[in-house]
Structure formats: structure tokens, C-alpha cells
Design an enzyme around this catalytic site. Structure first.
Site, short mmCIF file in Angstrom:
data_model
loop_
_atom_site.label_atom_id
_atom_site.label_comp_id
_atom_site.label_asym_id
_atom_site.label_seq_id
_atom_site.Cartn_x
_atom_site.Cartn_y
_atom_site.Cartn_z
N GLU A 102 0.85 -1.23 0.13
CA GLU A 102 0.09 0.12 0.08
C GLU A 102 0.86 1.33 0.17
O GLU A 102 0.52 2.30 -0.72
CB GLU A 102 -0.95 0.11 1.29
CG GLU A 102 -2.14 -1.16 1.03
CD GLU A 102 -2.86 -1.05 2.23
OE1 GLU A 102 -2.55 -0.25 3.17
OE2 GLU A 102 -3.97 -2.05 2.22
N HIS B 261 -10.17 1.24 0.39
CA HIS B 261 -10.38 0.13 1.71
C HIS B 261 -12.01 0.06 1.56
O HIS B 261 -12.51 -0.56 2.61
CB HIS B 261 -10.13 0.90 3.07
CG HIS B 261 -8.68 0.90 3.28
ND1 HIS B 261 -7.48 1.64 2.54
CD2 HIS B 261 -7.92 0.06 4.15
CE1 HIS B 261 -6.46 1.30 3.05
NE2 HIS B 261 -6.57 0.40 3.94
#
Length: 229
Positions: A71, A104
Site C-alpha cells: 500500500e 479500503h
């Protein structure tokens, strides 16, 4: 971007230390509630069997190694250098976390599919998670720009995944509430006090990201210079 040896030691230690300071309250709270004493904790931390268990646990690897690295690689090391020439450094710090927060939202699909709560509660949870991850993303983008290294954001990401979101409600109901809240406030105050000094680019050498900011308009370049010095 973010992979270089110059300034690697301070880039590894200072951002992580700064994040630990921010989480001073939750860490004190955790130590108060933990049945282990410091000696037991150190014994476990230096036990090779503990690390073997961690490294063979796919969930631990995902949360502490794979997710933080991938990420931060995508949303900081790759995305920030693309945004800076277009938006300037300041707007890149604000814009990049929005993509990070949206990434997310897949948790919402999982919760809806497996009916893990009502639609309203899932929606509120998604909004909260988006806000939290966006703020955290802005922080790690700030660290990436100020240090020019990826290692700091990755370690901070891993640390935050391990500690989790501060249990503020539990802190307010704690048997030693005053002391816990004091450390919460102390940690936040010290964090903002030390944020700029501990991420001063002078510790980390030449910052490649700052050369990209010169490709923006003069006004943006002027504002960007404050982030790089």
C-alpha cells in the site's frame, strides 16, 4: 522513489519514533491492562519461536508486512511522485489519501455479502474507516515527502496496523482514567510539537520528490518549497 541509502537510518527510526509518541496514550493503556510485565514481554519478543509463529501466520504477514509495503509502495512511492508535478506538494499530500481511503471500501462489500451488521452500521463504519485511513494516508504521504524514503511510512503503517485505532471509549472508562487520558493528550501534544523537527529534511539528505515540485507553477513551487526545507 523512496529506495536509497542516503539518510536511511534516521528515515527508519525518526518517523517510527514519532508515531510511537503519537500513540503514547494507547501504549500506556495497553501496558496497564496487559497481564505480562516488561521482562515477560522482552522474553517473548526475543524468542525465535514467537517470530516463527508470526512468519507462518498468513494474517500476520498480511497485516504487518504485505499490506504496509504494497500500500505504501502504490499510494506513496508511486502515486505521490505522479501527483506532485501536477498539483504541487501540498495538494498531493491531501489528494493521495483520498485514493487510499477509497481503496479500503472493499471491506464494505465483504460486510454486505456476509451480512455483518445492518446497512446503516456498515455505512457508518465505512465512513469512519475512510476518514481514518485518509488522515493516516496524509500523514504517511507527509513522511514520504519530508524524508524521501519509503521505509518510514511502511514501518509506521505496520505499527499502526498492530496497535489498531485507539480505544478512546475504554480509556475514558479505565480505572485510572485520569492518568491514561493524560498520556493520550501528552502524546498528541508531543507529536505536533515534534512533527516538523523530527522530519526535518536535513536529516535525510537530497529529496528527489522536491525536484519534481519545481515542475509545477511558480506559485505551487513556492508553497512546495516549505515542505522540502
Amino acid at each position: 522513489m523512496g529506495f536509497r541509502l542516503e539518510g536511511i537510518l534516521p528515515a527508519t527510526l525518526l518517523p517510527l519514533l514519532l508515531t510511537v509518541i503519537l500513540f503514547l496514550g494507547p501504549l500506556i493503556q495497553l501496558s496497564m491492562d496487559c497481564p505480562w510485565d516488561m521482562v515477560d514481554g522482552l522474553r517473548v519478543a526475543f524468542d525465535p519461536r514467537f517470530w516463527v509463529l508470526c512468519l507462518t501466520d498468513m494474517r500476520w504477514l498480511r497485516n504487518q508486512v504485505i499490506a504496509p509495503f504494497t500500500e505504501e509502495l502504490v499510494f506513496r512511492a508511486c502515486m505521490v511522485p505522479m501527483l506532485v508535478p501536477c498539483t504541487g506538494v501540498g495538494l498531493a499530500i491531501v489528494t493521495c489519501p483520498l485514493f487510499f481511503g477509497v481503496a479500503h471500501f472493499h471491506h464494505v462489500i465483504e460486510q454486505l455479502r456476509f451480512r455483518q451488521g445492518s446497512r446503516a452500521s456498515i455505512f457508518l463504519s465505512a465512513v469512519f474507516q475512510f476518514s481514518y485511513t485518509a488522515i493516516f494516508g496524509a500523514y504517511t504521504a507527509f513522511l514520504f515527502i519530508r524524508t524521501g524514503h519509503l521505509i518510514g511510512p511502511v514501518l509506521c503503517h505496520s505499527f499502526c496496523n498492530y496497535v489498531g485505532f485507539p480505544a478512546v471509549g475504554a480509556a475514558l472508562e479505565h480505572s485510572q482514567c485520569f492518568l491514561v487520558v493524560f498520556f493520550y493528550l501528552l502524546g498528541v501534544a508531543l507529536f505536533f510539537l515534534l512533527l516538523l523537527p523530527m522530519t526535518d529534511p536535513v536529516f535525510f539528505g537530497h529529496l528527489p520528490i522536491c525536484s519534481l515540485s519545481r515542475l509545477t507553477s511558480p506559485a505551487d513551487g513556492l508553497s512546495s518549497s516549505s515542505w522540502c526545507s
